[in-house]
Design a protein around this motif. Structure first.
Motif, PDB file in Angstrom:
ATOM      1  N   ARG A  70     -17.908  86.113  76.574  1.00 19.58           N
ATOM      2  CA  ARG A  70     -16.905  85.519  77.456  1.00 19.58           C
ATOM      3  C   ARG A  70     -15.545  85.269  76.803  1.00 19.58           C
ATOM      4  O   ARG A  70     -14.661  84.669  77.402  1.00 19.58           O
ATOM      5  CB  ARG A  70     -17.456  84.223  78.065  1.00 19.58           C
ATOM      6  N   HIS A  71     -15.362  85.739  75.571  1.00 18.54           N
ATOM      7  CA  HIS A  71     -14.071  85.578  74.899  1.00 18.54           C
ATOM      8  C   HIS A  71     -13.386  86.913  74.652  1.00 18.54           C
ATOM      9  O   HIS A  71     -14.006  87.863  74.185  1.00 18.54           O
ATOM     10  CB  HIS A  71     -14.245  84.868  73.549  1.00 18.54           C
ATOM     11  N   LEU A  72     -12.095  86.927  74.924  1.00 19.94           N
ATOM     12  CA  LEU A  72     -11.247  88.081  74.611  1.00 19.94           C
ATOM     13  C   LEU A  72     -10.126  87.587  73.713  1.00 19.94           C
ATOM     14  O   LEU A  72      -9.803  86.395  73.715  1.00 19.94           O
ATOM     15  CB  LEU A  72     -10.625  88.632  75.896  1.00 19.94           C
ATOM     16  N   ASN A  73      -9.501  88.494  72.982  1.00 19.65           N
ATOM     17  CA  ASN A  73      -8.352  88.083  72.184  1.00 19.65           C
ATOM     18  C   ASN A  73      -7.047  88.221  72.964  1.00 19.65           C
ATOM     19  O   ASN A  73      -6.026  87.669  72.588  1.00 19.65           O
ATOM     20  CB  ASN A  73      -8.314  88.852  70.862  1.00 19.65           C
ATOM     21  N   GLU A  74      -7.109  88.977  74.047  1.00 20.57           N
ATOM     22  CA  GLU A  74      -5.986  89.051  74.981  1.00 20.57           C
ATOM     23  C   GLU A  74      -6.583  88.966  76.370  1.00 20.57           C
ATOM     24  O   GLU A  74      -7.458  89.765  76.710  1.00 20.57           O
ATOM     25  CB  GLU A  74      -5.233  90.377  74.795  1.00 20.57           C
ATOM     26  N   TYR A  75      -6.162  87.980  77.135  1.00 17.90           N
ATOM     27  CA  TYR A  75      -6.680  87.880  78.499  1.00 17.90           C
ATOM     28  C   TYR A  75      -5.531  87.595  79.454  1.00 17.90           C
ATOM     29  O   TYR A  75      -4.404  87.345  79.022  1.00 17.90           O
ATOM     30  CB  TYR A  75      -7.772  86.807  78.602  1.00 17.90           C
ATOM     31  N   THR A  76      -5.812  87.677  80.748  1.00 16.48           N
ATOM     32  CA  THR A  76      -4.777  87.410  81.746  1.00 16.48           C
ATOM     33  C   THR A  76      -4.964  85.993  82.258  1.00 16.48           C
ATOM     34  O   THR A  76      -6.038  85.639  82.724  1.00 16.48           O
ATOM     35  CB  THR A  76      -4.853  88.421  82.902  1.00 16.48           C
ATOM     36  N   SER A  77      -3.892  85.236  82.130  1.00 20.49           N
ATOM     37  CA  SER A  77      -3.960  83.831  82.515  1.00 20.49           C
ATOM     38  C   SER A  77      -3.153  83.608  83.780  1.00 20.49           C
ATOM     39  O   SER A  77      -2.043  84.110  83.912  1.00 20.49           O
ATOM     40  CB  SER A  77      -3.391  82.989  81.363  1.00 20.49           C
ATOM     41  N   ILE A  78      -3.754  82.890  84.723  1.00 19.87           N
ATOM     42  CA  ILE A  78      -3.028  82.477  85.925  1.00 19.87           C
ATOM     43  C   ILE A  78      -2.726  81.006  85.710  1.00 19.87           C
ATOM     44  O   ILE A  78      -3.646  80.201  85.556  1.00 19.87           O
ATOM     45  CB  ILE A  78      -3.876  82.681  87.202  1.00 19.87           C
ATOM     46  N   ASP A  79      -1.466  80.673  85.659  1.00 14.47           N
ATOM     47  CA  ASP A  79      -1.049  79.314  85.322  1.00 14.47           C
ATOM     48  C   ASP A  79      -0.213  78.719  86.442  1.00 14.47           C
ATOM     49  O   ASP A  79       0.631  79.405  87.007  1.00 14.47           O
ATOM     50  CB  ASP A  79      -0.174  79.342  84.061  1.00 14.47           C
ATOM     51  N   ILE A  80      -0.457  77.448  86.738  1.00 14.38           N
ATOM     52  CA  ILE A  80       0.475  76.757  87.646  1.00 14.38           C
ATOM     53  C   ILE A  80       0.915  75.447  86.997  1.00 14.38           C
ATOM     54  O   ILE A  80       0.239  74.914  86.108  1.00 14.38           O
ATOM     55  CB  ILE A  80      -0.117  76.421  89.036  1.00 14.38           C
ATOM     56  N   GLU A  81       2.032  74.931  87.470  1.00 13.57           N
ATOM     57  CA  GLU A  81       2.462  73.593  87.099  1.00 13.57           C
ATOM     58  C   GLU A  81       3.169  73.021  88.310  1.00 13.57           C
ATOM     59  O   GLU A  81       3.917  73.734  88.997  1.00 13.57           O
ATOM     60  CB  GLU A  81       3.392  73.678  85.878  1.00 13.57           C
TER      61      GLU A  81
END
Ligand code: AMO
Length: 449
Positions: free
Chosen positions: A228-239
């Motif tokens: 379940r770990h990658l060194n590069e992943y796609t993150s969806i971020d909100i604030e």
């Protein structure tokens, strides 16, 4: 080789309807297989919509041409002009009676990996030959779902009043503590690949944009090799400003529910190809306090290694929950749920501690069974508290000047979260290895392709 000329594809295989019967159409794709029965050959043509049987007869094509075409290597690229004819014997209900074929490119043989599912290759070999791996419908299905998920998220967040931002991936500081950074040379200085847009998205809260989101790469120099770990992943971020963690959780809940709905509507056949069944989850998702989970694990007798003594002891409040513990929890919490009220010590410096009980924080995680999909919380918006928390985490406030400045001139209370695209895709597609959800995964061993 023959050229495309003025031929263009009329339809993908899955777009053919009864209205097309008896019409002459052009199809394009790959030769999955050829069966030769004397003067008649059956070519299985594959495009991204599926496969179709192309019937080629020597009489129609001419003997010379027929003898050449029936020996085409598998996975060669062809264009076929032919008549769509109903045939109840084949799965699709129709076949193509071939008038003419253009051979656009030949494939070498033997193929390095099988693309028709006959021989199973291991993950590494598949990834070495990813373009061939992607010719399999069950692999394509994952990326069709991925495309739906990411475009749906963008649409939904825009509808929720979020503004899309893009923050730098080459940065000077860490944000997430815990995990290591990839170092790089930036002219004559040291720079890093960003672990999370955290500091930038928070500084946007001091601008009046109020609600922002970003979908982009995040880099983690984690050493461990897990599913379940990658060194590069796609993150969806909100604030989001003028908000607390409950508001952020509600946005996440609505987003997840709507994305499920969208995938069920648009990727029904891909889900079937992958053999997964879903129903749209019902909000609100369960909210369970970290302390309740610890009690539950204590009752189960879960032991962890004590950091100081190195001795095994019963898990206690303040310990991170190991995978083994998450699996025990997942026996009861089988799908989506939030874990709230985390110990402040287990969360990054920017998370707001509870007023009057600083040991507990306004942080949450969204989990699916034992998997963490997202984490977030209400943030510290008060500059003095933020500086103190940086120091308590062993960080130097001077290294965070650009970030801290944003808190000195009118910073509203705010909250947000980060969701890992690939972790969410694991749930939606049912794949067991996170690498399946990325075209070209980066892990400790993999840099090419
Ligand atoms: P966190 O570090 O928990 O929080 O990451 C958020 C989510 O990103 C995904 N993720 C990963 N996916 C694959 N491989 C990895 N190595 C990996 N690391 C993280 C997970 C995880 O839940 N700044 C905060 C978010 C916030 O508070 O807004 C953060 O990055 O799905």
């Amino acid at each position: 080789m023959e050229s495309l000329g003025d031929w263009r594809r009329d339809k993908y295989v899955n777009e053919v309807t009864e209205d097309d019967y008896d019409k002459e159409l052009v199809f394009m794709g790959w030769v999955q297989d050829i069966m030769v029965l004397g003067k008649i050959s059956f070519i299985i043509l594959r495009d991204r919509g599926g496969t179709v049987q192309v019937v080629m007869s020597r009489n129609e094509i001419g003997a010379n041409r027929y003898n050449f075409l029936k020996k085409l290597p598998r996975e060669s690229v062809i264009a076929v002009k032919g008549v769509v004819v109903p045939n109840p014997q084949v799965q699709q209900g129709f076949e193509i009676q071939c008038k003419e074929i253009r051979v656009l490119n030949l494939a070498k043989s033997p193929l390095p990996i099988s693309v028709d599912g006959q021989v199973r290759a291991n993950m590494d070999t598949r990834l070495d030959w990813r373009f061939l791996d992607l010719r399999k419908p069950e692999v394509q299905a994952i990326f069709k779902i991925r495309s739906t998920v990411l475009s749906a998220m963008r649409d939904i967040l825009l509808e929720e009043g979020f503004i899309e931002i893009h923050t730098p991936k080459i940065v000077a500081t860490a944000t997430e503590g815990g995990t290591a950074l990839f170092k790089m040379k930036y002219f004559d200085r040291v720079a890093y690949l960003n672990q999370s847009p955290q500091l930038f998205k928070q500084s946007m809260m001091a601008t009046g944009l109020d609600r922002v989101f970003e979908i982009g790469p995040a880099f983690r120099a984690e050493e461990h090799d897990t599913l379940r770990h990658l060194n590069e992943y796609t993150s969806i971020d909100i604030e989001m400003a003028f908000s607390d963690e409950n508001d952020a959780m509600e946005v996440l809940e609505r987003l997840v529910v709507r994305v499920y709905g969208k995938v069920l509507a648009e990727n029904y056949s891909d889900l079937q190809t992958l053999n997964v069944e879903h129903t749209v989850p019902e909000p609100p998702f369960k909210r369970v306090k970290y302390s309740e989970l610890i009690e539950r694990l204590q009752n189960e007798g879960l032991e962890v290694e004590d950091e100081r003594s190195g001795q095994k002891r019963l898990i206690e409040w303040g310990d991170d929950i190991p995978l083994e513990g998450m699996k025990l929890i997942a026996e009861r919490y089988k799908s989506l749920y939030f874990i709230t009220h985390w110990p402040t010590s287990l969360k990054p410096f920017y998370i707001m501690p509870l007023e009057g009980d600083e040991e507990v924080s306004h942080a949450f995680d969204l989990n699916y069974a034992e998997k963490e999909l997202a984490s977030g919380g209400q943030r510290i918006h008060l500059p003095d508290l933020l500086r103190r928390r940086l120091e308590e985490n062993g960080l130097t406030p001077e290294n965070f000047t650009f970030y801290l400045n944003a808190f000195e001139y009118g910073m509203p209370p705010h909250a947000g979260w980060g969701l890992g695209a690939e972790r969410f895709l694991m749930v939606l597609t049912g794949v067991k290895n996170v690498r399946e959800a990325v075209l070209f995964p980066r892990d400790k061993k993999r840099l090419v392709p």
